[in-house]
Write an enzyme that holds these catalytic residues in place. Structure first.
Site, mmCIF file in Angstrom:
data_model
loop_
_atom_site.group_PDB
_atom_site.id
_atom_site.type_symbol
_atom_site.label_atom_id
_atom_site.label_comp_id
_atom_site.label_asym_id
_atom_site.label_seq_id
_atom_site.Cartn_x
_atom_site.Cartn_y
_atom_site.Cartn_z
ATOM 1 N N ASP A 205 0.822 -1.210 0.000
ATOM 2 C CA ASP A 205 0.000 0.000 0.000
ATOM 3 C C ASP A 205 0.858 1.262 0.000
ATOM 4 O O ASP A 205 0.314 2.371 0.009
ATOM 5 C CB ASP A 205 -0.932 -0.010 1.224
ATOM 6 C CG ASP A 205 -2.103 0.950 1.086
ATOM 7 O OD1 ASP A 205 -2.514 1.227 -0.056
ATOM 8 O OD2 ASP A 205 -2.617 1.425 2.116
ATOM 9 N N SER A 229 -7.544 5.095 -0.195
ATOM 10 C CA SER A 229 -7.719 3.817 -0.873
ATOM 11 C C SER A 229 -9.169 3.370 -0.730
ATOM 12 O O SER A 229 -9.739 3.424 0.363
ATOM 13 C CB SER A 229 -6.791 2.755 -0.256
ATOM 14 O OG SER A 229 -5.438 3.131 -0.392
ATOM 15 N N GLN A 279 -5.420 -1.497 -7.188
ATOM 16 C CA GLN A 279 -6.063 -0.643 -6.200
ATOM 17 C C GLN A 279 -6.882 0.434 -6.923
ATOM 18 O O GLN A 279 -6.434 0.971 -7.944
ATOM 19 C CB GLN A 279 -4.991 0.038 -5.335
ATOM 20 C CG GLN A 279 -5.490 1.035 -4.306
ATOM 21 C CD GLN A 279 -4.332 1.873 -3.757
ATOM 22 O OE1 GLN A 279 -3.873 2.791 -4.423
ATOM 23 N NE2 GLN A 279 -3.866 1.533 -2.581
#
Length: 286
Positions: A205, A229, A279
C-alpha cells in the site's frame, strides 16, 4: 532491528478471543492520524492465516476500505470460514472498530502444486545501492513541509524505500504515471512464510496511489488533493523473503470521476515476479 520494524512485527501478533475473533492494535504504522490501509490489510490477512493450515499459503486477497480507522482504538477481526476444499480454502474477514466495519476482505489459500510457468520480465532500472533512502530524502526536504505535517513526514518507518526517480515533494513536474521503487524490511529475516506475506501486504500500500498523482503534478504535501484507498487486491505468486530487496513497479492506467486505478508488480532482486497488486482510490480536488 529498528523500533518501527519491531512495531510492525508486533502488529501481526493478534490476540485470539475465541470463535475465530482476533484483536489487533490500531497504533503504529505509517501515520499518527489514522490507520494506514496496509496496516489493516496485513492484520486481516494474519487473522485469516490463523484459521488455515500453514501448508496453504494465501494466493490472493481482495479488500474494501469502508471507513477510516483510528490509531487510538484496537481493531476486532471477525473471520468466517467460507470454504475448506481439497486444494483451496476461502476466508472472509470483517475488521471492526468502535462497533463499525472499517474493512472487509476475502482471502483465498491454495495448497501449492507444480504447473506451467511464465511471467513478464522485471523492468531494467538502477539497483538500490545507487539510490537515496526515503528517510534521507525526507530529512533534506523537511524544512519545506507544513509544520503540522512535519512530524509525520519525518517519523521512523518500518519499510526501507529507495525510489528510482524521486519527485519534488512540493512542486513536481507532471510526468509519466510509471514509477519504480526498491523496498525491503531487514527485520523480516527468519520470519515464517505467513509473516512474510503479511509484511509484503503492508508494504504493497506504499506509494501505489502516488502513481495516479504523477501525471497531474500533484503530491500529498500541497494541500490540493484528498486521497484514500477504496479497495486493494493482491495476488501472491511465489514465497516472499522481504528482508531482501524487491522492486515495486507501479503505474496508473486511468483516472476519472474522482477515482484512480493503480496497479503494481513486485519482483525479487533476481527478477522473479512474486506478487501483483491493484487498487482503486479516491482522487478529489480540495
Amino acid at each position: 532491528m529498528n523500533e518501527s520494524a519491531a512495531n510492525l512485527l508486533n502488529l501481526l501478533e493478534l490476540e485470539s478471543k475465541g470463535s475465530d475473533i482476533f484483536h489487533g492494535t490500531g497504533a503504529g504504522g505509517e501515520t499518527s492520524t489514522r490507520i494506514f490501509g496496509g496496516h489493516v490489510i496485513a492484520q486481516s490477512l494474519m487473522a485469516a492465516c490463523m484459521t488455515v493450515p500453514q501448508d496453504r499459503p494465501c494466493h490472493s486477497l481482495h479488500a474494501y476500505f469502508l471507513r477510516p480507522g483510528s490509531t487510538s482504538l484496537p481493531v476486532e477481526y471477525q473471520v468466517e470460514r467460507s470454504r475448506n476444499g481439497r486444494g483451496f480454502s476461502n476466508r472472509r474477514v470483517i475488521a471492526v472498530q468502535n462497533g463499525k466495519q472499517i474493512l472487509n476482505m476475502t482471502a483465498s489459500f491454495h495448497l501449492p502444486r507444480e504447473g506451467w510457468t511464465h511471467q513478464h520480465p522485471m523492468p531494467d532500472v538502477p539497483g538500490p545501492e545507487s539510490l537515496k533512502e526515503r528517510a534521507e530524502l525526507r530529512a533534506e526536504a523537511a524544512h519545506l513541509i507544513n509544520e503540522a505535517q512535519r512530524t509525520d513526514f519525518q517519523r521512523d518507518r518500518p519499510i526501507e524505500i529507495r525510489e528510482v526517480a524521486p519527485r519534488d515533494f512540493i512542486n513536481p513536474e507532471p510526468v509519466d504515471d510509471h514509477a519504480n521503487m526498491w523496498f525491503r524490511m531487514k527485520a523480516a529475516q527468519g520470519a515464517d512464510p505467513r509473516i512474510q506475506q503479511c509484511v509484503l501486504a503492508y508494504a504493497s500500500d506504499l506509494n501505489l496511489l502516488a502513481a495516479s498523482l504523477r501525471p497531474h503534478g500533484l503530491t500529498w504535501f500541497q494541500g490540493r488533493v484528498a486521497t484514500a484507498s477504496l479497495d486493494h487486491a493482491i495476488w501472491f505468486h511465489a514465497p516472499i523473503q522481504f528482508e531482501k530487496w524487491h522492486l515495486y513497479s507501479m503505474d496508473s492506467p486511468w483516472a476519472g470521476s474522482e477515482r484512480s486505478f493503480n496497479k503494481g508488480a513486485i519482483y525479487s532482486r533476481e527478477g522473479k515476479l512474486v506478487a501483483s497488486v491493484t487498487q482503486e482510490a479516491l482522487l478529489r480536488a480540495i
